[in-house]
Enzyme design. Structure first.
Site, short mmCIF file in Angstrom:
data_model
loop_
_atom_site.label_atom_id
_atom_site.label_comp_id
_atom_site.label_asym_id
_atom_site.label_seq_id
_atom_site.Cartn_x
_atom_site.Cartn_y
_atom_site.Cartn_z
N ASP A 60 98.40 -32.55 -36.14
CA ASP A 60 97.60 -31.34 -35.94
C ASP A 60 98.25 -30.40 -34.92
O ASP A 60 99.04 -30.81 -34.08
CB ASP A 60 96.19 -31.70 -35.48
N TYR B 117 92.14 -24.72 -39.97
CA TYR B 117 91.94 -25.75 -38.94
C TYR B 117 90.66 -25.50 -38.16
O TYR B 117 90.40 -24.38 -37.72
CB TYR B 117 93.15 -25.76 -38.00
N GLU C 163 98.26 -36.88 -39.59
CA GLU C 163 97.31 -37.74 -38.86
C GLU C 163 96.39 -38.54 -39.76
O GLU C 163 96.14 -39.71 -39.52
CB GLU C 163 96.48 -36.90 -37.88
#
Length: 736
Positions: A82, A297, A8
């Site tokens: 993601d 994350y 991303e």
């Protein structure tokens, strides 16, 4: 032929590229490559269902072409966006634009951006999860339908620029409800009787003549004084002494909501700032071992921890603190959120070896603060509980009882890392039934406080507990409410502005389910069911859409317009009509009441201080501030009859420093600066800070990456544009 990996963000792409050999090419999609059309509903709705009309953003067209060309040359194209639903949907859209069967694109996800993590996931790819994609599509379509239809209705009934939305309106109602508790609040004075016994035992009256005193019960000052006078004459003994051992459990590692709350209370970071810094720590920063992600994350509602990370933490605790601080087994935590995506991990350092001190020469000060917070919380989560001894002493006489409480730390446990702000309150050594002398008795007045306004941290905590939104939406929701001028945040307190009351009043009366936290939470459950293949996303949309549209149509007929335009007493110079004051998202202006037949407008006297009392030297008209791609300038308000313009550079009242906007990098002031190549906006802390923007920064945050926005003219339309990711919002549109 090279393998292509699509992620991303450019920062993530750069980090991952360092871990792989020349056989791999890594490219960033820069977020969503396509989305619903911005200038219409963007959804075809008929008897067959709901069909989204996705459009590639103009800023992404060249990038999409580049990705397609790279994919054609690659032997394998990995989708590595993601791991949440948003990322799954981005990967799906990228694959659709490239073309071919979805099954032909291996999907890889990782919780951390380290070399081992990347190499391992390349060995175990999966397919794009269409259930996750459909859950995201359902959310996107629901939010567009609510935002587009409801915002249009609200704007038509109150004023242009207002909006409503599925999550934002439910969150706003919480703020409004708290304001409604605060505004009518009347403080109450009450009294407590506080005693000091020898040797130095502080206690408070808890019962009088056999009746227990409730909190804030004693409100009569005369009565309090009478009780004081009576009790001063009494003799006292130690009625009871109770000692108990209590544990202070180790806190779990962070998930998104708790990280935002702790960073707010301990570091003073806004949720937006916290997520922006966390994203950098996740995507890759300089370390002694090279560029790598140093935390896992950051958008997660899970408290799971990988086995390897647990073993690392336990080994570190044993080595640095000894066996007394190490529990017999690794501690396992589970989220209280029943819809938590437990396949994810909690937020933790990617390597326990990377102590904060090892990174102090590599990270920026604020990055180091947040990393230290995450590191210590994770390590502390695997330590022994702290142990206290609590003491309770009751001192009695014939007419009353006083109580004293104390606490003593027996074993510091996780406080060894996190610290303990609560000092021990030690009580003197006493024995039951021993007499004790009253040294002093006071009647003290107290005033009740109104309910506290929400802070950003406490609002996020409530949103999470009620199931409103998800980890990825908490910070953007608060930013959105600020950008819409529904709330303001001052000294960490959120207060509602008047426009918010009007909007919530209409929603409560005509669209009660939109602001009902239970309804919002139930929709989140439906989205979870779609992701788990327990519900059909088309049916979920259908069940919501048709009853909702019935209410929209009813609202058009039944909601009374609150648009009232203040008369100025002036006549329109073009048609002779009456000039009235109106409001738009740009502020107050004066217009002819014969609109749309007559479109004459001018700004109010207090608009644009830069142009105040500035008259056109050519026709005597008023010079007003306008914007072009080159920045702000002054123009005659009699345009097009008079085309006189003037540079703000030569205007006496021009302001060099932008009021109310701080540098997103260092917090310094931002000012208009000039060079040989033209004007730009830069940080006053240059050269220590290199922030600059070609367009005027404004006090709004990007809903996509949470960076600072700017205002500009793009293709003859006013727009707000993110200085960092270039996400653009045209001000004529309002999809909520």
């Amino acid at each position: 032929m090279k393998h292509l990996i699509i992620v991303e963000s450019p920062a993530k792409a750069k980090t991952i590229k360092n871990f792989l050999d020349k056989n791999y090419e890594v490219v960033a999609s820069k977020g969503h490559v396509r989305d619903l059309s911005k200038f219409a509903l963007g959804i075809k709705i008929d008897e067959t269902g709901f069909t989204p009309n996705y459009v590639v953003d103009k800023d992404h067209k060249e990038l999409v072409k580049q990705i397609i060309e790279l994919s054609k040359k690659a032997s394998i194209t990995y989708i590595a966006t993601d791991e949440d639903r948003e990322g799954e949907a981005i990967g799906y859209h990228v694959a659709c634009l490239i073309g071919g069967k979805l099954e032909s694109y291996p999907r890889i996800v990782f919780h951390e951006i380290t070399q081992n993590a990347i190499l391992n996931v390349l060995k175990t790819p999966r397919k794009i999860d269409m259930f996750k994609v459909n859950a995201q599509q359902a959310r996107r379509l629901l939010d567009r339908i609510v935002g587009f239809k409801l915002s249009s209705l609200i704007a038509s009934k109150i004023t242009k620029g207002l909006s409503a939305g599925r999550v934002q309106s439910a969150a706003l109602k919480l703020v409004i409800d708290r304001e409604k508790e605060i505004r009518p609040f009347k403080p109450l004075t009450y009294f407590t009787l506080d005693a000091l016994f020898e040797p130095h035992l502080e206690a408070q009256l808890i019962s009088y003549k056999g009746n227990k005193l409730k909190a804030q019960e004693l409100i009569d000052e005369k009565k309090a004084q009478e009780i004081k006078n009576e009790l001063e004459k009494e003799s006292y003994i130690i009625s009871s002494i109770i000692k108990k051992s209590k544990k202070s459990p180790t806190p779990p590692p962070f998930m998104t909501s708790t990280l935002q709350q702790s960073a707010s209370s301990l570091l003073g970071f806004s949720p937006t700032k916290t997520m922006s810094i966390a994203q950098k720590l996740y995507e890759g920063v300089a370390t002694p071992q090279g560029v790598m992600g140093v935390i896992t994350y950051m958008r997660t509602d899970s408290l799971n921890i990988a086995k390897e990370a647990l073993e690392e933490a336990r080994a570190k605790i044993l080595k640095d603190y000894g066996k007394d601080y190490l529990p017999p087994k690794a501690k396992v935590y589970s989220s209280k959120n029943k819809n938590a995506q437990e396949a994810h991990e909690a937020i933790r350092p990617t390597s326990i070896i990377l102590e904060p001190n090892a990174l102090k020469d590599y990270l920026k000060p604020e990055e180091l603060k947040l990393y230290t917070l995450i590191y210590k919380r994770f390590l502390a989560s695997q330590m022994q509980d702290a142990l206290f001894e609590s003491q309770s002493v009751v001192v009695a006489c014939e007419k009353g009882e006083f109580k004293a409480s104390g606490r003593k730390l027996l074993f510091d446990g996780h406080y060894k890392i996190l610290g303990n702000d609560d000092k021990d309150k030690l009580l003197p050594n006493l024995k039951e039934n021993d007499p004790i002398k009253l040294e002093k008795l006071e009647s003290n007045a107290h005033v009740t406080e109104p309910p506290a306004r929400y802070s950003e941290a406490s609002l996020i905590k409530v949103l999470e507990s009620l199931g409103i939104g998800r980890p990825s939406t908490y910070a953007p929701t608060i930013s959105l409410l600020q950008n819409r001028d529904y709330i303001k945040v001052e000294k960490k307190q959120i207060s509602a502005l008047e426009s918010a009351f009007k909007v919530i009043e209409i929603l409560e009366k005509h669209f009660e389910e939109i602001v009902d936290s239970k309804f919002s939470a139930s929709l989140e459950e439906e989205l979870d069911n779609i992701a788990q293949n327990k519900a059909d996303y088309q049916q979920v949309l259908k069940d919501f859409y048709y009853p909702f549209m019935d209410k929209i149509e009813a609202g058009k007929k039944n909601i009374i317009s609150q648009k009232v335009h203040e008369k100025t007493g002036q006549s329109c110079p073009k048609c002779g009509g009456e000039l009235v004051k109106k409001n738009s998202r740009y502020g107050e202006f004066i217009a002819c009441n014969n609109y749309p037949k007559c479109k004459y407008i001018k700004q109010t006297e207090n608009a644009n201080d830069e142009a105040k009392q500035e008259l056109c030297e050519k026709c005597g008209g008023e010079m007003v501030q306008k914007f072009s791609r080159n920045g702000a300038f002054l123009a005659c308000n009699n345009y097009p009859e008079c085309k006189n313009t003037k540079s703000l550079k030569n205007t006496p009242n021009a302001k060099e420093t932008i009021e109310g906007v701080k540098c997103p990098e260092c917090g310094g002031d931002i000012a208009l600066k000039r060079s040989k190549k033209g004007s730009f906006y830069g940080c006053n802390n240059y050269p220590k800070c290199n922030f600059l923007s070609n367009h005027k920064p404004i006090n709004k945050r990007c809903e996509k990456c949470h960076y600072l926005m700017s205002e500009r003219i793009y293709r003859k339309k006013k727009a707000h544009e993110c200085i960092q990711c270039k996400e653009r919002v045209f001000l004529e549109e309002d999809n909520g």
